[in-house]
Design an enzyme around this catalytic site. Sequence first.
Site, mmCIF file in Angstrom:
data_model
loop_
_atom_site.group_PDB
_atom_site.id
_atom_site.type_symbol
_atom_site.label_atom_id
_atom_site.label_comp_id
_atom_site.label_asym_id
_atom_site.label_seq_id
_atom_site.Cartn_x
_atom_site.Cartn_y
_atom_site.Cartn_z
ATOM 1 N N ARG A 166 1.011 -1.708 -0.389
ATOM 2 C CA ARG A 166 0.108 -0.216 -0.044
ATOM 3 C C ARG A 166 0.887 1.175 0.175
ATOM 4 N NH1 ARG A 166 -5.450 -1.056 3.793
ATOM 5 N NH2 ARG A 166 -6.297 -1.408 2.445
ATOM 6 N N ARG A 201 -22.797 -3.961 -0.983
ATOM 7 C CA ARG A 201 -22.133 -4.786 -0.755
ATOM 8 C C ARG A 201 -21.896 -5.571 0.242
ATOM 9 N NH1 ARG A 201 -16.012 -3.306 -1.979
ATOM 10 N NH2 ARG A 201 -15.298 -3.022 0.484
ATOM 11 N N ARG A 216 -19.827 -3.367 6.222
ATOM 12 C CA ARG A 216 -18.639 -3.332 6.697
ATOM 13 C C ARG A 216 -18.705 -1.209 7.348
ATOM 14 N NH1 ARG A 216 -13.407 -4.913 3.683
ATOM 15 N NH2 ARG A 216 -12.924 -2.636 4.392
ATOM 16 N N ARG A 223 -11.565 7.328 1.611
ATOM 17 C CA ARG A 223 -11.132 5.629 1.448
ATOM 18 C C ARG A 223 -10.632 6.294 0.282
ATOM 19 N NH1 ARG A 223 -15.017 1.240 2.369
ATOM 20 N NH2 ARG A 223 -12.844 -0.431 1.802
#
Length: 205
Positions: free
Chosen positions: A85, A119, A152, A163
């Site tokens: 990352r 999701r 989530r 994000r």
Amino acid sequence: MKLILLGPPGSGKSTMSERLTREFKLKHISPGEIFRDEIEKKPQLGREIKKYMEGGGLVPDNLTNEIIKLEVEKQKNFLLDGYPRTIGQAHALDKFAKIDKALLLEISKKIAIERISGRRICSQCETPFHIKFIPPKKTGICDKCKGKLMQRKDDAPASVKKRFQIYNVQVKPLKEFYKKKKLLTLIDASPSPERVYQEIKQIVK
Ligand code: AMP
């Protein structure tokens, strides 16, 4: 085969990882999953990791690299999902593994947010689902382990936007790094998961 899969939230990264690892028999290596496991099994190291994860930041490179290195060195074939990352992690990885390909899924922020709202993830085995694109056979229940599906916390739109921005900043140097090494393939991740997967398959084969 040693693969890296990069992509912003909502790009279908988890779904592609799941299919690729199954079909090509690759070990799925994800720092997030490994960290959660360490927190459960190793209280001392886990406490240190938890501190960073709960603060919303990244676990420091030296600790992350050490943990991933141990896992990577055990495997001949793997797919790295969520690592590297940072450019520091990419340099570290370069020293302990010879990567075959880095696949980068590309998608607009608008489509990502649309997708993420549907999701769901299994609370037990972390298998990803989507109420529209990959519905479970039984609403709210995992097909694989019968675990309860959940959303989530960080899949809320405001959180996704943040994000996405962080991802864009982080991915730039990685993109350059793997482009220079001639390992990078860009993939348009906006079509259906099936079409995206077929494209990836052609590249990976
Ligand atoms: P994820 O499961 O990918 O959403 O990751 C959960 C958390 O684990 C992140 O919020 C970070 O704190 C940590 N994490 C995941 N991947 C990395 C990474 N490559 N480097 C450092 N920390 C990471």
